[in-house]
Scaffold this motif. Structure first.
Motif, short mmCIF file in Angstrom:
data_model
loop_
_atom_site.label_atom_id
_atom_site.label_comp_id
_atom_site.label_asym_id
_atom_site.label_seq_id
_atom_site.Cartn_x
_atom_site.Cartn_y
_atom_site.Cartn_z
N ALA A 4 0.77 -1.24 0.04
CA ALA A 4 0.04 -0.18 -0.04
C ALA A 4 0.78 1.33 0.02
CB ALA A 4 -0.95 0.17 1.21
N VAL A 32 2.33 4.91 0.95
CA VAL A 32 2.57 5.75 2.13
C VAL A 32 1.13 6.45 2.62
CG1 VAL A 32 3.85 7.50 3.53
CG2 VAL A 32 4.92 5.79 1.78
N LEU A 79 -1.62 4.24 4.21
CA LEU A 79 -1.26 3.96 5.48
C LEU A 79 -1.36 5.00 6.62
CD1 LEU A 79 1.94 1.66 4.52
CD2 LEU A 79 -0.29 0.84 5.57
N ALA A 80 -1.00 6.13 6.28
CA ALA A 80 -0.84 7.56 7.14
C ALA A 80 -2.42 7.72 7.27
CB ALA A 80 -0.28 8.59 6.39
N LEU A 84 2.13 4.86 14.90
CA LEU A 84 1.92 4.21 13.42
C LEU A 84 1.97 5.53 12.47
CD1 LEU A 84 -1.21 1.79 14.20
CD2 LEU A 84 1.20 1.46 13.83
N LEU A 85 1.58 6.29 12.82
CA LEU A 85 1.56 7.59 11.74
C LEU A 85 2.92 7.88 11.45
CD1 LEU A 85 -0.89 9.22 10.63
CD2 LEU A 85 -0.60 11.17 12.47
N ALA A 109 4.62 5.31 8.99
CA ALA A 109 3.82 5.09 7.56
C ALA A 109 5.03 4.78 6.66
CB ALA A 109 2.95 6.23 7.06
N LYS A 110 5.95 5.48 6.32
CA LYS A 110 6.79 5.36 5.36
C LYS A 110 7.75 4.06 5.55
CE LYS A 110 10.13 8.12 2.87
NZ LYS A 110 11.49 7.24 2.56
N LEU A 113 6.55 1.46 7.40
CA LEU A 113 5.68 0.55 7.24
C LEU A 113 5.57 0.03 5.68
CD1 LEU A 113 2.63 1.49 9.32
CD2 LEU A 113 3.68 -0.70 9.45
N SER A 114 5.38 0.96 4.81
CA SER A 114 5.25 0.82 3.52
C SER A 114 6.47 -0.02 2.86
CB SER A 114 4.87 2.07 2.53
OG SER A 114 5.99 2.89 2.46
#
Lengths: 579, 550
Positions: free
Chosen positions: A54, A56, A59-60, B247-248, B251-252, B254-255
């Motif tokens: 997905a 960024v 996800l954000a 989490l916020l 985000a990067k 995570l991806s």
């Protein structure tokens, strides 16, 4: 065991009057639980979407959604606390007042065998425990219920096997917790009664502190305190042990939950039955259980206190006075005759009767003096007239009506007692005369003046402390006289009422008492014969029996009467001098 | 700090309990990493490791809690003991200011002690919470520093923010306590005065008054509780917010696959205890305030209102296995009285009323009667003489055989002097215990019964001197109570007997015999009385009016 049922029934009865309030509270709690369950679902999507590449921003965005859910849940939570506390106090304030009223209605025997300290613990301490239960535990228990139901629902949608597993896990949890709880409640009850005894003892010693100080008896009192503290400590350790047993079960459940989540994932993830995100959801849901369970532990003390307290509250409320209030005959107007028809009385647990076969008729509107050595049964005679105690056999009649046929409120509205030891209340002079009832200040002032306390008649707002700080025993006595003036009863009993008053003051109020006697039936119990110089009749009591009864003048004139003999001794030794 | 062994043992084992989650959380992370890699066998091994770690944690909890609860019980007991003893000792350095009303003093022994214990409890949690915070943050930061910062900083911010509410917490708490005291005070008055309420048909009015006071208390309690809970809920709820922030900012990562389930698992594993830190810190702060109020209130009861006298260490044998020997009475040496001189004694209440200056002399074996109208200061005079006129400023002196007594309250107790107040208070115990207040021989007890004219009554009671007299002696008649109190005052055959209106509850015949007994025993007597029989026997009659002898 019928004990839990009683508790639940008691709880139901307590909540019913404010039902709507409690429903609103339930809705708030349910919404907060729903948001709590939604959060981990968002995280599950984040994990699964991330592994599927997905962007960024997606996800954000999802992380932001999670953040908002968490914040709103927070606000709902606080609303729940406010609603729960308000409801709990409204509900329990009602119970507190009901209990106070009930205990005040219980008989002399009950009050003779329970210390005020113990009763404070029942009416105040126990009810506060129930209040804490309602405000802290009930909303949290509701929240936990919604959470668990929702959790199983969510898992059922994801995969039926997960839901079955969760149900099995929860059932196991419920069974273990239930088992530990019963023991904990029992131990807690023991601890509570040990503490009640400890505080009751402390209160009694503080009440007697002046006596103990002046007699150098501090060390004896401290020995007793240490004994009672040891009792409290032993029960504390026992209840803590039971409490840890419960902790173990809860912490164990969480640890087992983590292990089960890992093992389940190890089985199902490689097969593709569930995703890694779902595995993480399981972990989060197990953790979600931690808060309600931890709350349960934190509040367990409250639950335990309240469980015991609720049972004691119900027990006390169910305790009936031995003085049955079933009469329906209205009070016969005017000053009543007092008749004792073959009355005997024996206190429970005592071998000897206090009164034996008393047969007496005291005419209406007359003033009767009762004399006899201390312990001869004079006071019991007066308690019978006020129906503070019930005759074991025989019957007391007022104005021809058997006393049991008069409603208690009717009876107590028309009779008055001026006791030897006057109890004062924390409050103003006015409060102490009116006993907190509404009354005209002018009437209160007049009553005080008539009672011989003109200096207080102009100072109605002066604060008096419980125990009579700021007043002498004599002044306290006069306050009791003022109470009677204000109430205007038909029958008055003075039980050694002027015993603690110096002769000057007594002379000052004797005229007032004589005026008070006018048009009423009055029983004066006294050992100071000077108090009885104006009475119409005399009753001489000895060892629980009436040994003599007649007009004062006739008895005084009869050289061989008991009364004449007492007068001879009395005049010799009881020539009270003034100045 | 008392019982250091159980205290430190408890403390140490609590450490095991608090720190194990560091290992467990880390294991959870390894478990999810193994899951990601599909190494099923490893996941099983890690699950087993997790089970072992958690078992150790529970064992340490058991040992920790039991030691702790003992230690806390000891602490609560010696706080109560210091207050009670200060209230009960006569004179000496440790005597406290007497509490106005026993009922109102009870919350000091119950709630205030609880507040202090809870603070200590909280301090233990906090000390470990901080260690956990340091180690936990370090481990997390090594995995992902920005996410860790996003996770930990909001938690700390809340902890600091909650402190801003401290002043308000303290104020609300004090108001709630005052309202609670008012309710307890009235309930206490009512329970003690049930008969008065009944015979005055005042049940409706007093319960209406109670209803008013309880409503006031509801307002104060809701405010107090909502604020207290609000601070706690904030600390709890912030953990989810913090996780969202983590989490916020990730985000990067995570991806890109640098951050995922394993890291999150460690976070989730630690988050419980991490969010506990600001919560417990807030609670400790709040409790510190509450405990401050509590200590201040408790200090009112001890000597010179100094909190140092509240926390005096006492080794009290309250463990189940310990012997509890009777304490030896702390009484002065008997100094045979030849002559007592009172010189310019006065005692003034804050309003200016009171008694004095009064001077008088009592030779050995003399009988002195004080009389006078109501409110003339008779009782205050006796109490000033004995050094127990509380709430007054006293001046003048009292000399025992010519020697000035520095601490009258300490010296003028049995066997030197005994006091019988106007309304004596008995305690729910046996008759013998009420009289002896300690241990005396049967002969001594029998002699006291004889002096106080109680023999006839005792013989009529089934259990004799072992008879239980009920709360405040209510199973006895008023006259019996008075004579039990008389026996209690005379049991140690004091040199000087001070009686405040002994006759008020006694019939004439009994009283005559009592005066005879006192004269026969050769005691020096100072008595308030209004009776001719007393005046006839008196060596001197003092007439008190308006606080001075006339």
């Amino acid at each position: 065991m019928s004990e839990p049922r009683t508790r639940w029934r008691a709880l139901g009865a307590l909540l019913r009057p404010d039902l709507r309030r409690w429903v609103v509270l339930g809705a708030l709690v349910a919404a907060a639980a729903a948001l709590g369950l939604a959060g981990p679902l968002v995280v599950r999507r984040i994990i699964d979407q991330a592994s599927h590449g997905a962007t960024v921003s997606t996800l954000a965005w999802m992380a932001g959604l999670y953040l908002i859910l968490a914040a709103v849940a927070q606000i709902l939570d606080l609303g729940g606390v406010w609603a729960a506390t308000t409801s709990a106090w409204k509900t329990t304030n009602g119970i507190r007042v009901t209990m106070a009223r009930h205990v005040l209605g219980l008989d002399h025997e009950f009050h003779r065998t329970h210390t005020p300290g113990e009763l404070i613990q029942r009416v105040d301490g126990d009810v506060t425990a129930v209040s804490n239960f309602l405000s802290l535990v009930v909303p949290k228990a509701l929240g936990a219920l919604f959470l668990v139901t929702g959790m199983v629902g969510v898992l059922a949608v994801l995969d039926w096997r997960l839901a079955i597993g969760a149900l099995g896990y929860l059932a196991g949890l419920a069974v273990t917790l239930r088992r530990g709880r019963h023991r904990a409640v029992r131990e807690m009850q023991d601890e509570m009664s040990a503490l009640a005894k400890l505080y009751g003892g402390i209160e009694e010693r503080l009440t007697a502190s002046e006596d103990l100080r002046a007699l150098g008896a501090s060390q004896h009192a401290m020995s007793r305190f240490v004994d009672e503290s040891a009792g409290a400590m032993a029960t504390s350790v026992n209840s803590e042990r039971a409490f840890i047993g419960l902790w173990w079960r809860i912490q164990g459940a969480l640890s087992v939950g983590h292990v089960i989540a890992l093992v389940t994932a190890a089985i199902l993830v490689p097969r593709g039955t569930i995703t890694l995100g779902t595995a993480f959801l399981l972990l989060q849901y197990v953790d979600l259980m931690e808060r309600p369970l931890a709350d349960m532990i934190n509040q367990l003390e409250v639950v335990q206190k309240a469980s015991g307290a609720m049972i004691r509250v119900v027990d006390l409320l169910e305790r009936q006075s031995t003085i049955a209030d079933t009469g329906t005959t209205p009070w016969p107007p005017g000053a009543p005759t007092i008749e004792f028809g073959d009355v005997s009385l024996r206190y429970a647990g005592d071998d000897e009767a206090v009164l034996e076969q008393v047969d007496l008729v005291l005419p209406a509107g007359q003033t009767v003096g009762v004399v006899g050595r201390s312990g001869s049964g004079k006071t019991t005679l007066s308690r019978l007239v006020l129906r503070l105690v019930e005759a074991t056999t025989g019957e007391v009649r007022l104005g021809g009506v058997p006393i049991a046929d008069l409603p208690l409120a009717e009876l107590r509205g028309h009779v008055a007692l001026i006791p030897q030891e006057v109890e004062l209340f924390g409050g103003t002079v006015r409060d102490n005369v009116t006993l907190f009832a509404a009354a005209d200040d002018a009437d209160v002032a007049e009553a005080l003046r008539r009672a011989g306390l003109p200096e207080l008649a102009t100072d109605l707002d002066r604060p008096l402390a419980a125990g009579g700080t700021g007043l002498s025993a004599g002044e306290a006595q006069l306050i009791a006289l003022a109470r009677v003036w204000l109430r205007n009863p038909d029958l008055i009993v003075l039980d050694e009422a002027t015993a603690r008053i110096d002769p000057q003051t007594e002379a000052r109020i004797n005229a007032a008492v004589a005026e008070l006697c006018h048009g009423r039936t009055v029983v004066i119990i006294a050992h100071r014969l000077s108090t009885l110089s104006d009475v119409d009749r005399i009753v001489v009591v000895d060892d629980g029996r009436v040994v003599e009864h007649g007009e004062r003048s006739a008895l005084a004139a009869d050289h061989d009467s008991h009364f004449a003999r007492l007068l001879r001794v009395g005049l010799e030794v009881d020539r009270d001098t003034v100045g | 700090m008392h019982h250091p062994r159980s205290f430190w043992r408890g403390y140490l084992f609590f450490g095991g309990f608090f720190m194990t989650p560091l290992v467990s959380g880390w294991l959870l992370g390894r478990g999810f990493r193994a899951l990601e890699h599909g190494s099923t066998g490893r996941v099983y091994a890690i699950a087993a490791g997790l089970a072992v770690a958690e078992s150790c944690r529970m064992a340490s909890l058991y040992i920790g809690v039991l030691g702790w609860v003992r230690s806390m019980s000891h602490m609560a007991t010696f706080l109560r003991a210091n207050m009670l003893e200060a209230q009960l000792v006569s004179g000496g350095a440790l005597a406290g200011t007497p509490a106005g009303s026993a009922r109102e003093a009870i919350p000091h022994f119950r709630d205030d002690v609880d507040d202090v214990i809870q603070l200590i409890d909280g301090a233990l949690d906090l000390s470990y919470g901080l260690v956990f915070l340091a180690i936990g943050s370090f481990i997390l930061a090594r995995m992902n520093a920005p996410a860790t910062a996003a996770l930990v900083l909001p938690l700390l911010a809340i902890g600091v923010g909650a402190r801003l509410l401290d002043g308000r917490i303290k104020r609300y708490r004090a108001l709630d306590r005052a309202a609670a005291s008012a309710v307890t005070g009235l309930v206490g008055d009512l329970m003690a005065a049930a008969t008065t309420v009944k015979v005055n048909a005042a049940t409706d009015a007093v319960t209406a008054r109670l209803a008013t006071l309880t409503e006031v208390r509801r307002h104060t309690a809701v405010r107090d509780r909502v604020l207290d809970e609000g601070v706690q809920a904030l600390g709890r709820g912030v953990s989810n917010v913090a996780f969202g922030l983590a989490l916020l900012v990730s985000a990067k990562a995570l991806s890109e696959g640098r951050f995922g389930a394993p890291q999150m698992a460690v976070m989730v594993g630690y988050l419980g205890w991490l969010s506990f830190v600001p919560r417990i810190a807030g609670r400790v702060m709040a409790r510190r305030k509450q405990a401050g109020v509590a200590i201040e209130r408790m200090s009112w009861l001890v000597a010179r209102n100094e909190s140092a006298n509240l926390v005096l260490d006492q080794d009290l044998p309250i463990e189940a296995h310990q012997d509890r020997p009777r304490r030896r009475p702390r009484r002065p040496e008997r100094v045979s009285l030849e002559r007592l001189d009172v010189i310019d004694l006065s005692a003034r209440f804050p309003g200016g009323s009171g008694v004095g200056p009064v001077s008088l002399s009592l030779p050995r074996a003399s009988f002195t009667v004080v009389t006078g109208p109501i409110g003339s200061g008779k009782t205050t005079l006796l109490r000033a003489l004995l050094g127990i006129a509380t709430n007054t400023s006293m001046s003048g002196e009292v000399r025992w055989n010519g020697r000035t007594l520095d601490d009258r309250a300490a010296f003028l107790v049995p066997p030197n002097a005994a006091f019988l107040p106007q309304v004596p208070q008995l305690i729910s115990d046996t008759l013998a215990d009420n009289i002896a207040l300690g241990s005396v021989t049967d002969e001594v007890l029998a002699h006291a019964l004889h002096l106080a004219e109680l023999e006839h009554d005792i013989a009529a009671m089934g259990a004799g001197t072992s008879t239980l007299i009920g709360p405040r002696g209510l199973r006895l008649s008023g006259g019996q109570r008075q004579r039990v109190a008389t026996a209690r005052a005379l049991v140690h055959l004091p040199e000087l007997v001070v009686l405040d209106d002994l006759s008020s509850a006694l019939d004439v015949e009994t009283e005559v015999r009592l005066w005879d007994n006192l004269a026969d025993a050769g005691m020096t007597v100072l008595a308030v009385s209004h009776r001719a029989v007393a005046f006839e026997r008196a060596d001197q009659v003092l007439h008190l009016e308006g606080g001075v002898l006339r």
